[in-house]
Design an enzyme around this catalytic site. Structure first.
Site, PDB file in Angstrom:
ATOM      1  CB  THR A 123      -0.891  -0.002   1.259  1.00 17.72           C
ATOM      2  OG1 THR A 123      -1.538   1.257   1.380  1.00 17.72           O
ATOM      3  CG2 THR A 123      -0.086  -0.251   2.531  1.00 17.72           C
ATOM      4  CG  ASP A 124      -1.163   4.988  -0.911  1.00 19.65           C
ATOM      5  OD1 ASP A 124      -1.689   4.353   0.034  1.00 19.65           O
ATOM      6  OD2 ASP A 124      -1.781   5.857  -1.564  1.00 19.65           O
TER       7      ASP A 124
ATOM      8  CE1 TYR B  20      -3.422  -2.581   5.710  1.00 23.96           C
ATOM      9  CE2 TYR B  20      -3.234  -0.243   5.163  1.00 23.96           C
ATOM     10  CZ  TYR B  20      -3.331  -1.568   4.770  1.00 23.96           C
ATOM     11  OH  TYR B  20      -3.320  -1.880   3.437  1.00 23.96           O
TER      12      TYR B  20
ATOM     13  CE  LYS C  74       0.031  -4.545   2.948  1.00 19.12           C
ATOM     14  NZ  LYS C  74      -0.365  -5.878   2.389  1.00 19.12           N
TER      15      LYS C  74
HETATM   16  P1  NAD Z   1      -9.743  -7.298   2.053  1.00 18.96           P
HETATM   17  O1  NAD Z   1      -9.766  -7.020   3.525  1.00 18.96           O
HETATM   18  O2  NAD Z   1     -10.951  -7.014   1.254  1.00 18.96           O
HETATM   19  O3  NAD Z   1      -9.383  -8.830   1.805  1.00 18.96           O
HETATM   20  C1  NAD Z   1      -8.395  -9.505   2.531  1.00 18.96           C
HETATM   21  C2  NAD Z   1      -8.530 -10.987   2.263  1.00 18.96           C
HETATM   22  O4  NAD Z   1      -7.503 -11.665   2.984  1.00 18.96           O
HETATM   23  C3  NAD Z   1      -9.869 -11.590   2.736  1.00 18.96           C
HETATM   24  O5  NAD Z   1     -10.388 -12.441   1.764  1.00 18.96           O
HETATM   25  C4  NAD Z   1      -9.480 -12.354   3.995  1.00 18.96           C
HETATM   26  O6  NAD Z   1     -10.332 -13.471   4.240  1.00 18.96           O
HETATM   27  C5  NAD Z   1      -8.064 -12.777   3.663  1.00 18.96           C
HETATM   28  N1  NAD Z   1      -7.280 -13.007   4.872  1.00 18.96           N
HETATM   29  C6  NAD Z   1      -7.157 -12.211   5.965  1.00 18.96           C
HETATM   30  N2  NAD Z   1      -6.362 -12.793   6.878  1.00 18.96           N
HETATM   31  C7  NAD Z   1      -5.967 -13.984   6.356  1.00 18.96           C
HETATM   32  C8  NAD Z   1      -5.128 -15.029   6.816  1.00 18.96           C
HETATM   33  N3  NAD Z   1      -4.549 -14.982   8.028  1.00 18.96           N
HETATM   34  N4  NAD Z   1      -4.916 -16.077   6.013  1.00 18.96           N
HETATM   35  C9  NAD Z   1      -5.497 -16.156   4.785  1.00 18.96           C
HETATM   36  N5  NAD Z   1      -6.317 -15.202   4.306  1.00 18.96           N
HETATM   37  C10 NAD Z   1      -6.543 -14.122   5.079  1.00 18.96           C
HETATM   38  O7  NAD Z   1      -8.472  -6.520   1.527  1.00 18.96           O
HETATM   39  P2  NAD Z   1      -8.251  -5.745   0.139  1.00 18.96           P
HETATM   40  O8  NAD Z   1      -8.745  -4.370   0.284  1.00 18.96           O
HETATM   41  O9  NAD Z   1      -8.712  -6.593  -0.969  1.00 18.96           O
HETATM   42  O10 NAD Z   1      -6.649  -5.675   0.131  1.00 18.96           O
HETATM   43  C11 NAD Z   1      -5.878  -6.751  -0.406  1.00 18.96           C
HETATM   44  C12 NAD Z   1      -4.406  -6.399  -0.298  1.00 18.96           C
HETATM   45  O11 NAD Z   1      -4.144  -5.193  -1.010  1.00 18.96           O
HETATM   46  C13 NAD Z   1      -3.934  -6.139   1.144  1.00 18.96           C
HETATM   47  O12 NAD Z   1      -2.648  -6.680   1.281  1.00 18.96           O
HETATM   48  C14 NAD Z   1      -3.915  -4.630   1.269  1.00 18.96           C
HETATM   49  O13 NAD Z   1      -2.946  -4.223   2.208  1.00 18.96           O
HETATM   50  C15 NAD Z   1      -3.528  -4.239  -0.146  1.00 18.96           C
HETATM   51  N6  NAD Z   1      -4.001  -2.908  -0.589  1.00 18.96           N
HETATM   52  C16 NAD Z   1      -5.320  -2.563  -0.449  1.00 18.96           C
HETATM   53  C17 NAD Z   1      -5.743  -1.323  -0.938  1.00 18.96           C
HETATM   54  C18 NAD Z   1      -7.192  -0.892  -0.843  1.00 18.96           C
HETATM   55  O14 NAD Z   1      -7.513   0.256  -1.157  1.00 18.96           O
HETATM   56  N7  NAD Z   1      -8.120  -1.760  -0.443  1.00 18.96           N
HETATM   57  C19 NAD Z   1      -4.831  -0.453  -1.528  1.00 18.96           C
HETATM   58  C20 NAD Z   1      -3.486  -0.851  -1.630  1.00 18.96           C
HETATM   59  C21 NAD Z   1      -3.086  -2.083  -1.179  1.00 18.96           C
HETATM   60  O1  DAU Z   2      -4.163   4.003   0.503  1.00 23.46           O
HETATM   61  C1  DAU Z   2      -4.396   2.635   0.407  1.00 23.46           C
HETATM   62  C2  DAU Z   2      -5.221   2.170   1.571  1.00 23.46           C
HETATM   63  O2  DAU Z   2      -6.535   2.669   1.364  1.00 23.46           O
HETATM   64  C3  DAU Z   2      -5.249   0.654   1.731  1.00 23.46           C
HETATM   65  O3  DAU Z   2      -3.953   0.201   2.011  1.00 23.46           O
HETATM   66  C4  DAU Z   2      -6.203   0.248   2.851  1.00 23.46           C
HETATM   67  O4  DAU Z   2      -6.290  -1.167   2.908  1.00 23.46           O
HETATM   68  C5  DAU Z   2      -7.571   0.823   2.539  1.00 23.46           C
HETATM   69  O5  DAU Z   2      -8.459   0.527   3.601  1.00 23.46           O
HETATM   70  C6  DAU Z   2      -7.486   2.329   2.330  1.00 23.46           C
HETATM   71  O6  DAU Z   2      -7.200   3.018   3.584  1.00 23.46           O
HETATM   72  P1  DAU Z   2      -7.971   4.351   4.007  1.00 23.46           P
HETATM   73  O7  DAU Z   2      -7.893   4.486   5.467  1.00 23.46           O
HETATM   74  O8  DAU Z   2      -7.526   5.516   3.188  1.00 23.46           O
HETATM   75  O9  DAU Z   2      -9.477   3.957   3.508  1.00 23.46           O
HETATM   76  P2  DAU Z   2     -10.894   4.175   4.187  1.00 23.46           P
HETATM   77  O10 DAU Z   2     -11.914   3.797   3.159  1.00 23.46           O
HETATM   78  O11 DAU Z   2     -10.988   3.540   5.524  1.00 23.46           O
HETATM   79  O12 DAU Z   2     -10.961   5.753   4.413  1.00 23.46           O
HETATM   80  C7  DAU Z   2     -10.826   6.651   3.315  1.00 23.46           C
HETATM   81  C8  DAU Z   2     -10.857   8.063   3.895  1.00 23.46           C
HETATM   82  O13 DAU Z   2     -12.191   8.322   4.408  1.00 23.46           O
HETATM   83  C9  DAU Z   2      -9.920   8.269   5.073  1.00 23.46           C
HETATM   84  O14 DAU Z   2      -9.397   9.593   5.022  1.00 23.46           O
HETATM   85  C10 DAU Z   2     -10.819   8.114   6.304  1.00 23.46           C
HETATM   86  C11 DAU Z   2     -12.156   8.619   5.798  1.00 23.46           C
HETATM   87  N1  DAU Z   2     -13.346   7.975   6.427  1.00 23.46           N
HETATM   88  C12 DAU Z   2     -13.415   6.611   6.424  1.00 23.46           C
HETATM   89  C13 DAU Z   2     -14.484   5.969   7.008  1.00 23.46           C
HETATM   90  C14 DAU Z   2     -14.564   4.461   7.039  1.00 23.46           C
HETATM   91  C15 DAU Z   2     -14.358   8.757   6.955  1.00 23.46           C
HETATM   92  O15 DAU Z   2     -14.315  10.009   6.925  1.00 23.46           O
HETATM   93  N2  DAU Z   2     -15.428   8.116   7.530  1.00 23.46           N
HETATM   94  C16 DAU Z   2     -15.535   6.747   7.604  1.00 23.46           C
HETATM   95  O16 DAU Z   2     -16.530   6.238   8.176  1.00 23.46           O
END
Ligand code: NAD
Ligand code: DAU
Length: 349
Positions: free
Chosen positions: A130-131, A156, A160
């Site tokens: 992640t960033d 978190y 990472k």
């Molecule tokens: P998510 O929470 O939707 O999915 C995570 C998955 O991992 C789930 O299916 C969960 O069951 C599985 N998991 C959790 N713990 C586990 C374990 N101990 N063993 C096996 N499986 C397990 O997450 P996401 O948003 O899809 O993110 C996926 C990856 O991308 C993560 O590594 C996250 O850090 C990275 N990432 C996410 C974002 C974002 O915006 N969502 C951005 C950049 C990077």
């Molecule tokens: O930047 C990449 C990351 O983006 C990933 O690595 C993470 O897995 C992913 O969850 C996400 O993190 P953020 O914390 O940026 O995402 P989130 O959707 O939780 O929140 C986005 C923005 O909105 C953040 O500034 C917090 C704000 N927020 C979030 C929630 C859930 C609110 O204002 N209210 C809320 O209820």
């Protein structure tokens, strides 16, 4: 035939990566290892589960014996590692589970790959990160580049960052062929509705408050999830081994502006009068240690591998809002049970 282990394939981004790889590469066999935590949902993969080149394995990436056995039994050639605890707010409530899964789980996979791979030819450990590891930007002219020093600010992002360091340490110490990518905020179908965009669309649908943290001035850089999956595909196949790639769409939004866009789009699609759901916007206490701004410079990925986002943000938001409004049953199924308790603890009834 190549055997590819994708971890976390039942989650949000993982399910899009599994679908892309299964459909585009029939010559690969995809093994999806997922523990099916609250965030993992096999329903996300209904269209893939019958494919001959797909196998689901329910398991925990921290389980030493189970992971070793997967590598030997299935002769794994490459790993795309996405499994993680991914929600910042949960990491504030329960940091230990983030250290366990994100740090120890990654280390366990690295160790299993190292032990199993005597011959490193054509092997790859791809770590999806992640960033947020770069910390928070305060100067509007600054962007995260691949050489920006790590400065994680939440449990978190610290977990990472630690996992990224272990991946690079295994490349340096043991010669493991690795690649790391650091991506900005993803949005699109199948995201668990604890994250901003699906949470707010669901709340608009139900006339519930939209809890904007702090002043709503925090900035995030949004990318459509299928574009992230395409970037992973490009890096997996053509990325330089041992290298790092930033992934992002040069698409920064202040939270409050994004929320107003979601409100306007949802009201239009629901047939509400313009501005109808603006009254739901509620400013609440800020997230502890809330990072101010993320902004990714992905020009290396564009320059070296020719990747660029396929979608304009307006189109992506429209598609996404429509998907959640059309998939109410999916939302209801994933928001029952454990998630209902979490929601009450976070935001009250
Ligand atoms: P998510 O929470 O939707 O999915 C995570 C998955 O991992 C789930 O299916 C969960 O069951 C599985 N998991 C959790 N713990 C586990 C374990 N101990 N063993 C096996 N499986 C397990 O997450 P996401 O948003 O899809 O993110 C996926 C990856 O991308 C993560 O590594 C996250 O850090 C990275 N990432 C996410 C974002 C974002 O915006 N969502 C951005 C950049 C990077
Ligand atoms: O930047 C990449 C990351 O983006 C990933 O690595 C993470 O897995 C992913 O969850 C996400 O993190 P953020 O914390 O940026 O995402 P989130 O959707 O939780 O929140 C986005 C923005 O909105 C953040 O500034 C917090 C704000 N927020 C979030 C929630 C859930 C609110 O204002 N209210 C809320 O209820």
């Amino acid at each position: 035939m190549k055997n590819i282990l994708i971890t976390g394939g039942a989650g949000f981004i993982g399910s899009h990566v599994v679908r892309l790889f299964c459909n585009r590469y029939p010559e690969y066999h995809i093994f999806n290892l997922d523990a099916l935590t609250y965030a993992g949902n096999l329903e996300n993969l209904r269209d893939v589960e019958q494919k001959p080149n797909y196998t689901f394995i329910k398991g925990d990436i921290c389980d030493v014996e189970a992971v070793q056995e997967i590598f030997t039994r299935h002769a794994i050639d490459a790993v795309v590692h996405l499994a993680a605890e991914s929600h910042v707010d949960r990491s504030i409530r329960d940091p230990l589970s983030f250290a366990r899964t994100n740090v120890m789980g990654t280390l366990n996979l690295l160790q299993a790959a190292r032990v199993a791979w005597n011959d490193l030819t054509d092997k790859l450990f791809y770590h999806v990160s992640t960033d947020e590891v770069y910390g928070s930007l305060h100067n509007p002219d600054e962007f995260f580049v691949e050489t920006t020093p790590y400065d994680p600010q939440s449990p978190y992002s610290a977990s990472k960052a630690s996992s990224d360091h272990f991946v690079r340490a295994f490349a340096n110490t043991f010669g493991l062929p690795t690649v790391v990518s650091n991506c900005s905020n993803n949005y699109g179908p199948n995201q668990f509705p604890e994250k901003l965009i699906p949470l707010f669309i669901n709340n608009i649908r139900h006339g519930k408050p939209l809890p904007v943290y702090g002043s709503g001035d925090n900035v995030r850089d949004w990318i459509y999830v299928e574009d992230h999956a395409r970037a992973i595909d490009a890096i997996f196949h053509r990325g330089r081994r041992g290298d790092t790639y930033n992934i992002g769409g040069f698409n920064e939004w202040r939270n409050i502006d994004l929320v107003r866009t979601l409100v306007a789009t949802a009201d239009r699609l629901l047939g509400n009068p313009a501005g109808h759901s603006e009254r739901l916007i509620t400013f609440v206490a800020d997230r502890a240690g809330h990072d101010l701004r993320y902004a990714i410079d992905s020009s290396k990925l564009h320059r070296e591998l020719g990747w660029q986002p396929s979608l304009q943000f307006e189109e992506g938001v429209e598609r996404t809002v429509r998907w959640y409004l059309d998939n109410q049953q999916w939302l209801e199924r994933v928001t029952s049970g454990e998630y209902a308790n979490y929601y009450r603890q976070m935001y009250g009834d």
